[in-house]
Design an enzyme around this catalytic site. Structure first.
Site, PDB file in Angstrom:
ATOM      1  N   SER A 157       0.848  -1.190   0.000  1.00 18.62           N
ATOM      2  CA  SER A 157       0.000   0.000   0.000  1.00 18.62           C
ATOM      3  C   SER A 157       0.882   1.238   0.000  1.00 18.62           C
ATOM      4  CB  SER A 157      -0.869  -0.032   1.267  1.00 18.62           C
ATOM      5  OG  SER A 157      -1.273   1.258   1.637  1.00 18.62           O
ATOM      6  N   TYR A 170       0.291  -0.844  10.607  1.00 20.43           N
ATOM      7  CA  TYR A 170      -0.020  -1.209   9.214  1.00 20.43           C
ATOM      8  C   TYR A 170       1.056  -0.713   8.234  1.00 20.43           C
ATOM      9  CZ  TYR A 170      -2.399  -1.717   4.765  1.00 20.43           C
ATOM     10  OH  TYR A 170      -2.694  -2.053   3.466  1.00 20.43           O
TER      11      TYR A 170
HETATM   12  N1  LIG Z   1      -8.490  -2.583  -1.031  1.00 20.33           N
HETATM   13  C1  LIG Z   1      -7.622  -1.639  -1.349  1.00 20.33           C
HETATM   14  O1  LIG Z   1      -7.951  -0.629  -1.982  1.00 20.33           O
HETATM   15  C2  LIG Z   1      -6.182  -1.805  -0.921  1.00 20.33           C
HETATM   16  C3  LIG Z   1      -5.258  -0.825  -1.307  1.00 20.33           C
HETATM   17  C4  LIG Z   1      -3.931  -0.986  -0.939  1.00 20.33           C
HETATM   18  C5  LIG Z   1      -3.541  -2.095  -0.209  1.00 20.33           C
HETATM   19  N2  LIG Z   1      -4.458  -3.022   0.153  1.00 20.33           N
HETATM   20  C6  LIG Z   1      -4.003  -4.181   0.924  1.00 20.33           C
HETATM   21  O2  LIG Z   1      -4.150  -5.352   0.112  1.00 20.33           O
HETATM   22  C7  LIG Z   1      -4.477  -6.489   0.932  1.00 20.33           C
HETATM   23  C8  LIG Z   1      -5.792  -7.113   0.455  1.00 20.33           C
HETATM   24  O3  LIG Z   1      -6.795  -6.112   0.456  1.00 20.33           O
HETATM   25  P1  LIG Z   1      -8.320  -6.457   0.156  1.00 20.33           P
HETATM   26  O4  LIG Z   1      -9.030  -5.171   0.007  1.00 20.33           O
HETATM   27  O5  LIG Z   1      -8.408  -7.464  -0.925  1.00 20.33           O
HETATM   28  O6  LIG Z   1      -8.739  -7.121   1.545  1.00 20.33           O
HETATM   29  P2  LIG Z   1      -9.932  -8.167   1.830  1.00 20.33           P
HETATM   30  O7  LIG Z   1     -11.058  -7.953   0.890  1.00 20.33           O
HETATM   31  O8  LIG Z   1     -10.198  -8.100   3.295  1.00 20.33           O
HETATM   32  O9  LIG Z   1      -9.278  -9.577   1.463  1.00 20.33           O
HETATM   33  C9  LIG Z   1      -8.327 -10.185   2.269  1.00 20.33           C
HETATM   34  C10 LIG Z   1      -8.589 -11.667   2.217  1.00 20.33           C
HETATM   35  O10 LIG Z   1      -7.560 -12.337   2.980  1.00 20.33           O
HETATM   36  C11 LIG Z   1      -8.201 -13.416   3.664  1.00 20.33           C
HETATM   37  N3  LIG Z   1      -7.401 -13.870   4.789  1.00 20.33           N
HETATM   38  C12 LIG Z   1      -7.204 -13.259   5.984  1.00 20.33           C
HETATM   39  N4  LIG Z   1      -6.422 -14.008   6.769  1.00 20.33           N
HETATM   40  C13 LIG Z   1      -6.137 -15.131   6.056  1.00 20.33           C
HETATM   41  C14 LIG Z   1      -5.405 -16.300   6.333  1.00 20.33           C
HETATM   42  N5  LIG Z   1      -4.770 -16.463   7.513  1.00 20.33           N
HETATM   43  N6  LIG Z   1      -5.340 -17.268   5.402  1.00 20.33           N
HETATM   44  C15 LIG Z   1      -5.958 -17.108   4.201  1.00 20.33           C
HETATM   45  N7  LIG Z   1      -6.669 -16.022   3.867  1.00 20.33           N
HETATM   46  C16 LIG Z   1      -6.756 -15.049   4.807  1.00 20.33           C
HETATM   47  C17 LIG Z   1      -9.520 -12.838   4.092  1.00 20.33           C
HETATM   48  O11 LIG Z   1     -10.426 -13.871   4.423  1.00 20.33           O
HETATM   49  P3  LIG Z   1     -11.463 -13.678   5.654  1.00 20.33           P
HETATM   50  O12 LIG Z   1     -12.102 -12.322   5.431  1.00 20.33           O
HETATM   51  O13 LIG Z   1     -12.394 -14.827   5.483  1.00 20.33           O
HETATM   52  O14 LIG Z   1     -10.633 -13.730   6.897  1.00 20.33           O
HETATM   53  C18 LIG Z   1      -9.935 -12.072   2.843  1.00 20.33           C
HETATM   54  O15 LIG Z   1     -10.642 -12.886   1.937  1.00 20.33           O
HETATM   55  C19 LIG Z   1      -4.508  -5.948   2.359  1.00 20.33           C
HETATM   56  O16 LIG Z   1      -3.231  -6.062   2.909  1.00 20.33           O
HETATM   57  C20 LIG Z   1      -4.833  -4.484   2.163  1.00 20.33           C
HETATM   58  O17 LIG Z   1      -4.433  -3.703   3.250  1.00 20.33           O
HETATM   59  C21 LIG Z   1      -5.769  -2.896  -0.180  1.00 20.33           C
END
Ligand SMILES: NC(=O)c1ccc[n+]([C@@H]2O[C@H](COP(=O)([O-])OP(=O)(O)OC[C@H]3O[C@@H](n4cnc5c(N)ncnc54)[C@H](OP(=O)(O)O)[C@@H]3O)[C@@H](O)[C@H]2O)c1
Length: 275
Positions: A157, A170
């Site tokens: 990020s 974070y």
């Molecule tokens: N979204 C954005 O715009 C954005 C921008 C920059 C960076 N990021 C970063 O990118 C990453 C993903 O973002 P996202 O928006 O896709 O988040 P998200 O929708 O919350 O997806 C994360 C996934 O990881 C799974 N997960 C958590 N713990 C796990 C484990 N121990 N084993 C396997 N799977 C696991 C979660 O499953 P459960 O929910 O079932 O636990 C969820 O499906 C994060 O680090 C976030 O901070 C996101």
């Protein structure tokens, strides 16, 4: 997730013949990347924390003419990741791409000033994100080294490089993942393995961004709409990136077209962050 209605035969097949494992495939970024990889011809192994979160995605990919297999695993459990990777090898013969898009809930962390934060809570994102990336990368590398080829990828990020208040550990966690990308690349490039990351800003279509804003809304004194406008105003394009745009870059980085890129995290902040 986007690219709605697209069929595999309508793409250029940049990832044809490759098999990819996506950890956190049930999430916003993991799901979009998995779909984009599949549409470009990759066989995608969808590793979700809960099976139900990846089953629906697998059906969507199959109905678009792609190949997908869902599985439930804990990306922090080495044996669980190892067993799953072995099943990938048994089915596909190889693993070409490992993408870690795991994200953990931040509700106990966000909004708490560092001066008041409990030490365990501070270290939670740092240990969780780095350990999950380390385990999945290490186990993939062991399967890729004999083939002298592979791509290991993750997502960080803007906050790994620029400060953001009330986010606990974070930012340090994202910075640590970027350092690990460089270290892995330095060791694995001589084995034909590339290690690259993607550093997006915020994609408001993912629930993560609204969830990350809400606990800090009071401190910022802004509405959700004003917050998005503020983030967008800092980009050169005066808008935020879409998931589809991010996934398109992921496809390129995973493909042989990016054979000259390793040991780097691509700045996808559309100008918000200087290189
Ligand atoms: N979204 C954005 O715009 C954005 C921008 C920059 C960076 N990021 C970063 O990118 C990453 C993903 O973002 P996202 O928006 O896709 O988040 P998200 O929708 O919350 O997806 C994360 C996934 O990881 C799974 N997960 C958590 N713990 C796990 C484990 N121990 N084993 C396997 N799977 C696991 C979660 O499953 P459960 O929910 O079932 O636990 C969820 O499906 C994060 O680090 C976030 O901070 C996101």
């Amino acid at each position: 997730m986007t690219t709605t209605g697209m069929k595999i035969k309508e793409t250029s097949g940049l990832l044809s013949g490759k098999s990819a494992v996506i950890y956190g495939a049930g999430g916003g970024i993991g799901g979009a990347v998995a779909l984009a990889f599949a549409l470009e011809g990759a066989r995608v192994f969808l590793a979700g924390h809960k099976l139900v979160s990846v089953e629906t995605l697998a059906e969507k990919i199959k109905s678009a003419g792609g190949w997908a297999e869902p599985a439930e695993l804990d990306a922090l459990d080495e044996q669980s990741v190892d067993r799953h990777l072995q099943s990938v090898i048994d089915k596909a013969g190889r693993v070409d791409i490992s993408f870690n898009a795991v994200g953990i809930p931040d509700d106990k962390i966000l909004g708490v000033p560092l001066a008041e934060m409990d030490a365990k809570l501070f270290s939670l994102p740092i240990t969780t994100y780095t350990m999950s990336y380390f385990l999945t990368a290490r186990l993939a590398a062991r399967r890729m080294i004999p083939n002298k080829s592979g791509v290991i990828m993750t997502v960080t990020s803007l906050l790994g490089r620029a400060p953001g208040p009330l986010l606990g550990g974070y930012g340090p966690a994202m910075a640590a993942k970027e350092a690990l990308t460089r270290e892995l690349s330095a060791e694995l490039a001589s084995h034909g393995i590339r290690v690259v990351g993607l550093r997006p800003q915020a994609m408001p279509e993912t629930p993560t961004i609204k969830k990350a804003f809400e606990p800090r809304a009071k401190a910022y004194g802004m509405s959700w709409e004003q917050w998005q406008e503020r983030l967008a105003s800092r980009t050169h394009s005066r808008r935020l990136m879409t998931l589809e745009e991010m996934a398109n870059v992921a496809v390129f980085m995973a493909s042989d077209k990016a054979s000259g890129m390793t040991g780097t995290t691509i700045n996808l902040t559309m100008g918000s962050l200087d290189d």
